[in-house]
Scaffold this motif. Structure first.
Motif, PDB file in Angstrom:
ATOM      1  N   VAL A 212      -1.301  -6.607  -0.789  1.00  0.00           N
ATOM      2  CA  VAL A 212      -1.480  -5.246  -1.319  1.00  0.00           C
ATOM      3  C   VAL A 212      -2.611  -5.289  -2.342  1.00  0.00           C
ATOM      4  CG1 VAL A 212      -0.398  -3.278  -2.450  1.00  0.00           C
ATOM      5  CG2 VAL A 212       0.976  -4.795  -0.992  1.00  0.00           C
ATOM      6  N   GLU A 213      -3.555  -4.348  -2.249  1.00  0.00           N
ATOM      7  CA  GLU A 213      -4.690  -4.278  -3.175  1.00  0.00           C
ATOM      8  C   GLU A 213      -4.822  -2.872  -3.737  1.00  0.00           C
ATOM      9  OE1 GLU A 213      -8.197  -5.571  -1.263  1.00  0.00           O
ATOM     10  OE2 GLU A 213      -7.449  -7.603  -0.800  1.00  0.00           O
ATOM     11  N   THR A 214      -5.108  -2.773  -5.045  1.00  0.00           N
ATOM     12  CA  THR A 214      -5.327  -1.474  -5.691  1.00  0.00           C
ATOM     13  C   THR A 214      -6.553  -1.562  -6.596  1.00  0.00           C
ATOM     14  OG1 THR A 214      -4.042  -1.893  -7.693  1.00  0.00           O
ATOM     15  CG2 THR A 214      -2.820  -1.174  -5.748  1.00  0.00           C
ATOM     16  N   ASP A 215      -6.992  -0.401  -7.094  1.00  0.00           N
ATOM     17  CA  ASP A 215      -8.130  -0.338  -8.026  1.00  0.00           C
ATOM     18  C   ASP A 215      -7.693  -0.532  -9.472  1.00  0.00           C
ATOM     19  OD1 ASP A 215     -10.073   0.108  -6.118  1.00  0.00           O
ATOM     20  OD2 ASP A 215      -9.720   2.264  -6.090  1.00  0.00           O
ATOM     21  N   TRP A 216      -6.387  -0.416  -9.745  1.00  0.00           N
ATOM     22  CA  TRP A 216      -5.926  -0.341 -11.128  1.00  0.00           C
ATOM     23  C   TRP A 216      -5.466  -1.697 -11.624  1.00  0.00           C
ATOM     24  CZ3 TRP A 216      -2.478   3.472  -8.337  1.00  0.00           C
ATOM     25  CH2 TRP A 216      -3.193   4.633  -8.032  1.00  0.00           C
ATOM     26  N   SER A 217      -6.000  -2.117 -12.764  1.00  0.00           N
ATOM     27  CA  SER A 217      -5.599  -3.411 -13.321  1.00  0.00           C
ATOM     28  C   SER A 217      -4.183  -3.386 -13.872  1.00  0.00           C
ATOM     29  CB  SER A 217      -6.578  -3.825 -14.432  1.00  0.00           C
ATOM     30  OG  SER A 217      -6.595  -2.855 -15.467  1.00  0.00           O
ATOM     31  N   ASP A 218      -3.683  -2.174 -14.223  1.00  0.00           N
ATOM     32  CA  ASP A 218      -2.335  -2.070 -14.778  1.00  0.00           C
ATOM     33  C   ASP A 218      -1.294  -1.714 -13.718  1.00  0.00           C
ATOM     34  OD1 ASP A 218      -3.305   0.465 -14.320  1.00  0.00           O
ATOM     35  OD2 ASP A 218      -2.343   1.351 -16.090  1.00  0.00           O
ATOM     36  N   ALA A 219      -1.686  -1.740 -12.456  1.00  0.00           N
ATOM     37  CA  ALA A 219      -0.747  -1.388 -11.384  1.00  0.00           C
ATOM     38  C   ALA A 219       0.271  -2.510 -11.185  1.00  0.00           C
ATOM     39  CB  ALA A 219      -1.504  -1.125 -10.094  1.00  0.00           C
ATOM     40  N   LYS A 220       1.548  -2.152 -11.156  1.00  0.00           N
ATOM     41  CA  LYS A 220       2.639  -3.086 -10.863  1.00  0.00           C
ATOM     42  C   LYS A 220       3.120  -2.848  -9.431  1.00  0.00           C
ATOM     43  CE  LYS A 220       4.261  -3.289 -15.651  1.00  0.00           C
ATOM     44  NZ  LYS A 220       5.427  -3.078 -16.553  1.00  0.00           N
ATOM     45  N   ILE A 221       3.069  -3.901  -8.638  1.00  0.00           N
ATOM     46  CA  ILE A 221       3.398  -3.783  -7.216  1.00  0.00           C
ATOM     47  C   ILE A 221       4.776  -4.381  -6.973  1.00  0.00           C
ATOM     48  CG2 ILE A 221       2.663  -4.352  -4.883  1.00  0.00           C
ATOM     49  CD1 ILE A 221      -0.179  -4.732  -6.035  1.00  0.00           C
ATOM     50  N   MET A 230       0.326  -7.885  -9.931  1.00  0.00           N
ATOM     51  CA  MET A 230      -0.364  -6.852 -10.690  1.00  0.00           C
ATOM     52  C   MET A 230      -1.732  -6.621 -10.052  1.00  0.00           C
ATOM     53  SD  MET A 230       1.585  -6.028 -13.389  1.00  0.00           S
ATOM     54  CE  MET A 230       0.439  -5.412 -14.613  1.00  0.00           C
ATOM     55  N   GLN A 231      -2.046  -5.367  -9.738  1.00  0.00           N
ATOM     56  CA  GLN A 231      -3.295  -4.932  -9.104  1.00  0.00           C
ATOM     57  C   GLN A 231      -3.426  -5.484  -7.678  1.00  0.00           C
ATOM     58  OE1 GLN A 231      -6.932  -5.767 -11.232  1.00  0.00           O
ATOM     59  NE2 GLN A 231      -8.200  -4.553  -9.809  1.00  0.00           N
ATOM     60  N   ARG A 232      -3.240  -6.796  -7.515  1.00  0.00           N
ATOM     61  CA  ARG A 232      -3.343  -7.394  -6.191  1.00  0.00           C
ATOM     62  C   ARG A 232      -2.176  -8.362  -5.996  1.00  0.00           C
ATOM     63  NH1 ARG A 232      -5.394 -11.639  -3.220  1.00  0.00           N
ATOM     64  NH2 ARG A 232      -6.520 -11.041  -1.309  1.00  0.00           N
ATOM     65  N   ALA A 233      -1.554  -8.316  -4.824  1.00  0.00           N
ATOM     66  CA  ALA A 233      -0.374  -9.156  -4.582  1.00  0.00           C
ATOM     67  C   ALA A 233      -0.423  -9.725  -3.173  1.00  0.00           C
ATOM     68  CB  ALA A 233       0.906  -8.346  -4.769  1.00  0.00           C
ATOM     69  N   LEU A 271      -5.211  -0.041  -1.028  1.00  0.00           N
ATOM     70  CA  LEU A 271      -5.194   1.236  -1.743  1.00  0.00           C
ATOM     71  C   LEU A 271      -6.451   1.445  -2.580  1.00  0.00           C
ATOM     72  CD1 LEU A 271      -1.464   1.234  -2.945  1.00  0.00           C
ATOM     73  CD2 LEU A 271      -2.435   2.246  -0.873  1.00  0.00           C
ATOM     74  N   ASN A 272      -7.452   0.588  -2.396  1.00  0.00           N
ATOM     75  CA  ASN A 272      -8.717   0.770  -3.119  1.00  0.00           C
ATOM     76  C   ASN A 272      -9.377   2.070  -2.673  1.00  0.00           C
ATOM     77  OD1 ASN A 272      -8.603  -1.663  -4.566  1.00  0.00           O
ATOM     78  ND2 ASN A 272      -9.388  -2.802  -2.802  1.00  0.00           N
ATOM     79  N   GLY A 273      -9.737   2.895  -3.637  1.00  0.00           N
ATOM     80  CA  GLY A 273     -10.404   4.162  -3.332  1.00  0.00           C
ATOM     81  C   GLY A 273      -9.472   5.272  -2.919  1.00  0.00           C
ATOM     82  N   VAL A 274      -8.181   4.992  -2.781  1.00  0.00           N
ATOM     83  CA  VAL A 274      -7.215   6.030  -2.407  1.00  0.00           C
ATOM     84  C   VAL A 274      -6.812   6.798  -3.664  1.00  0.00           C
ATOM     85  CG1 VAL A 274      -4.964   6.514  -1.407  1.00  0.00           C
ATOM     86  CG2 VAL A 274      -6.391   4.664  -0.476  1.00  0.00           C
ATOM     87  N   GLU A 275      -6.949   8.115  -3.615  1.00  0.00           N
ATOM     88  CA  GLU A 275      -6.617   8.950  -4.772  1.00  0.00           C
ATOM     89  C   GLU A 275      -5.115   9.193  -4.786  1.00  0.00           C
ATOM     90  OE1 GLU A 275      -8.117  13.088  -6.949  1.00  0.00           O
ATOM     91  OE2 GLU A 275      -8.775  12.589  -4.915  1.00  0.00           O
ATOM     92  N   LEU A 276      -4.449   8.653  -5.787  1.00  0.00           N
ATOM     93  CA  LEU A 276      -2.998   8.786  -5.895  1.00  0.00           C
ATOM     94  C   LEU A 276      -2.632   9.559  -7.151  1.00  0.00           C
ATOM     95  CD1 LEU A 276      -1.909   5.160  -4.896  1.00  0.00           C
ATOM     96  CD2 LEU A 276      -2.069   7.181  -3.437  1.00  0.00           C
ATOM     97  N   TYR A 277      -1.453  10.212  -7.104  1.00  0.00           N
ATOM     98  CA  TYR A 277      -0.946  10.981  -8.228  1.00  0.00           C
ATOM     99  C   TYR A 277       0.473  10.550  -8.534  1.00  0.00           C
ATOM    100  CZ  TYR A 277      -4.794  13.958  -6.702  1.00  0.00           C
ATOM    101  OH  TYR A 277      -6.030  14.419  -6.327  1.00  0.00           O
ATOM    102  N   PRO A 278       0.932  10.792  -9.778  1.00  0.00           N
ATOM    103  CA  PRO A 278       2.338  10.461 -10.085  1.00  0.00           C
ATOM    104  C   PRO A 278       3.279  11.216  -9.141  1.00  0.00           C
ATOM    105  CG  PRO A 278       1.117  10.924 -12.093  1.00  0.00           C
ATOM    106  CD  PRO A 278       0.219  11.327 -10.954  1.00  0.00           C
TER     107      PRO A 278
END
Length: 446
Positions: A212-221, A230-233, A271-278
């Protein structure tokens, strides 16, 4: 010339001699390889003795013997291929009787049988009119992976170093070979008397990986409620199946969906570049929205607040266990509330241990009751065997089964004190269980 009386007498002698000789040739009984069990040097003996009697093991496949010492019948215990006699102290000889093989007077070689000692000998029988029939045959198995578990006719046989040898009855047997992260293999084997059975079983891998990959360094997966990065798993081996993937930021849920993993698949969720909302956050007591928006890309199971709520009762393992619903702590010991129809994630925590996350469906106007298991950090297996059959197995002082056995659902990253007991013999070992894997333990009782 020989008189008629002398001739008849001579004929009777020939007839009697012929019958005796034929009987002696046709069937025989003898005792061979007599000896005494000796206690190993500086170790406890592995055989039992009697304080008032001498014990004698006669190895034989025949049954129906009678034993007499000084014209007194001797008690005999029949086992698998052995007859054990309990004899008086200083027994000098035995009378052995069998309805087919006749009688045999056996004198103890070089002395007498003494109490507190145990002896052994082979009791051989031979008969020309009996055809020997082999009843068992050796079966040799080799497995890949080396530490698989083999079931023969529903009995478990742990495999060590990839090899297993069994002496089984002739005929057909069902077998099953299994190991964590490999596909279970089922087979039927047939043993014949002419040649031993040999077969190699190679299990096919049955696991998958997830990245799993995201743009956010504070993302908890999280995967099924467990933090995997965190951010990448990147996960270790996972059993194929369905998992719940969630991504949190600042304690808010941003992404949630089901992930299907097929065998041998390396799935990547980018999930890089994917616009997500709460995502929507719910008041678990009232079912009303507290805050947040609905992301068009989350693909979660949506519910409508206007739908009729359902009564839900969740009971934990004990009164000190916390209950977590949709990643939020809602109570301790038990929780009652109303939920809207849909999927929910439930888990429990206690003293630093987390249970696996389970998911349940709430149907409109229907009551839901759940009983949670004890919180576990993760699961491991112990494959336990020893040199004795049916030894009692104690784990941290609690009896959990008899050896050989496999213990399931044990929390990993814990230390266990394993103790095996049979009679006056025992063995102990301290084991550190790590990872979602099986640990093979083989002990020798002393």
């Amino acid at each position: 010339m020989i008189s008629e009386t002398a001739l008849m007498k001579y004929c009777w002698i020939i007839i009697l001699w012929s019958l005796t000789a034929f009987s002696a040739i046709a069937q025989r009984m003898c005792v061979e390889d007599f000896g005494r069990y000796k206690k190993p040097f500086l170790r406890k003996a592995v055989f039992a003795t009697d304080k008032r009697h001498a014990l004698l093991d006669f190895f034989t496949n025949e049954k129906g013997f009678q034993f007499f010492a000084c014209n007194v019948a001797v008690s005999a215990t029949e086992g698998d291929g052995v007859v054990t006699l309990s004899l008086p102290h200083r027994t000098e000889s035995l009378l052995i009787k069998h309805p087919k093989y006749g009688d045999l007077v056996w004198k103890v070689p070089d002395g007498v049988l003494k109490k507190k000692r145990r002896y052994h000998a082979y009791l051989h029988t031979e008969s020309l009119d009996k055809e020997f029939r082999q009843e068992k045959q050796w079966a040799l198995f080799s497995t890949d992976p080396a530490h698989a578990i083999v079931y023969i006719d529903s009995l478990i046989y742990p495999v060590l170093e990839g090899h297993l040898s069994l002496y089984l009855p002739l005929g057909k047997h069902t077998c099953r070979i299994e190991s964590p992260f490999y596909q279970t293999l089922n087979d039927t084997i047939e043993l014949i008397d002419s040649v031993r059975f040999e077969k190699q079983y190679i299990l096919q891998p049955f696991y998958a990986y997830l990245s799993v990959e995201t743009d956010w360094s504070d993302a908890k997966i999280y995967l099924d409620g467990s933090l995997i990065g965190m951010q990448r798993a990147e996960t270790a081996r996972l059993m194929p199946g369905r998992y719940r993937l969630t991504v949190n930021r600042s304690d808010s849920l941003y992404y949630e969906r089901w992930v299907e993993l097929a065998n041998a698949e390396r799935k990547v969720v980018n999930l890089n570049g994917v616009e997500l909302y709460p995502l929507k956050q719910w008041d678990l007591n009232s079912g009303t929205i507290l805050a947040g928006e609905t992301s068009p890309d989350t693909r979660v199971d949506s519910v409508s607040v206007s739908e009729k709520l359902s009564d839900v009762y969740i009971k934990a393992f004990d009164s000190d266990t916390e209950i977590w619903l949709n990643r939020e702590r809602v109570g301790r010991g038990e929780w009652r509330g109303k939920l809207s129809p849909g999927f929910y994630a439930v888990s429990s925590k206690k003293e630093g241990l987390d249970s696996r996350t389970d998911f349940f469906w709430v149907e409109a106007s229907k009551t839901v009751e759940l009983n949670l298991i004890s919180p576990l950090a993760d699961y491991g297996l112990l494959n336990i065997s020893c040199d004795e059959v049916d030894a009692l197995v104690f784990l941290n002082g609690v009896m959990v089964g008899v050896a050989p056995c496999v213990l399931h659902n044990l929390p990993v990253d814990n230390t266990y004190r394993l103790r095996l007991v049979k009679g006056h013999k025992k063995a102990e070992k301290v084991i550190r269980l790590k990872g979602n894997d099986i640990v093979n333990v083989q002990l020798k009782l002393k």
